[in-house]
Design a protein around this motif. Structure first.
Motif, short mmCIF file in Angstrom:
data_model
loop_
_atom_site.label_atom_id
_atom_site.label_comp_id
_atom_site.label_asym_id
_atom_site.label_seq_id
_atom_site.Cartn_x
_atom_site.Cartn_y
_atom_site.Cartn_z
N MET A 1 0.83 -1.19 0.00
CA MET A 1 0.00 0.00 0.00
C MET A 1 0.88 1.25 0.00
N LYS A 2 0.42 2.26 -0.70
CA LYS A 2 1.14 3.53 -0.70
C LYS A 2 0.97 4.22 0.64
N LYS A 3 2.01 4.83 1.10
CA LYS A 3 1.96 5.54 2.37
C LYS A 3 1.37 6.94 2.18
N GLY A 4 0.56 7.37 3.17
CA GLY A 4 0.04 8.72 3.18
C GLY A 4 -1.25 8.94 2.42
N ASP A 8 -6.59 6.62 8.52
CA ASP A 8 -6.14 5.91 9.72
C ASP A 8 -7.23 4.94 10.17
N PHE A 9 -6.89 3.67 10.29
CA PHE A 9 -7.83 2.63 10.72
C PHE A 9 -7.60 2.36 12.19
N GLY A 26 -13.72 -1.91 14.10
CA GLY A 26 -12.70 -1.11 13.44
C GLY A 26 -13.33 -0.14 12.46
N SER A 27 -12.77 1.07 12.35
CA SER A 27 -13.34 2.07 11.46
C SER A 27 -12.29 3.11 11.12
N THR A 28 -12.52 3.82 10.04
CA THR A 28 -11.67 4.96 9.70
C THR A 28 -12.31 6.26 10.19
N LYS A 29 -13.53 6.19 10.69
CA LYS A 29 -14.24 7.36 11.21
C LYS A 29 -13.68 7.70 12.60
N SER A 30 -13.60 8.98 12.89
CA SER A 30 -13.10 9.39 14.21
C SER A 30 -14.12 10.28 14.90
#
Length: 87
Positions: A1-4, A8-9, A26-30
């Motif tokens: 995977m490409k960084k950046g 954020d998971f 788990g989620s990418t939502k904050s």
């Protein structure tokens, strides 16, 4: 995977607003709001419906489609059945 380029998971707690049911996922939502769940602090995300309150999972599902689409149209506008068997 490409960084950046990927979000954020991390683990978050989802809470059903209707019933108060909480689950960890788990989620990418904050979220800025946090809650203690099983002895640890996690971000809290409130949801309107979950498996705890959804009619399909609770068994309180309503079956509204008793007629077909054509039958409902005919009933709504007062048409009589003029199908092949009505001779």
């Amino acid at each position: 995977m490409k960084k950046g380029i990927h979000p954020d998971f991390h683990e978050v707690v989802f809470m059903d607003s209707a019933t108060g049911f909480k689950f960890l996922s788990g989620s990418t939502k904050s979220s800025k709001e946090t809650v203690e769940f099983e002895g640890q602090e996690y971000p809290l995300i409130r949801v309107e419906i979950s498996s705890d309150s959804h009619p399909f999972y609770t068994g309180k599902q309503k079956f509204t489609q008793a007629d077909g689409r054509v039958d409902r149209f005919n009933k709504k506008y007062g048409f009589k059945d003029t199908g092949a068997g009505a001779k």
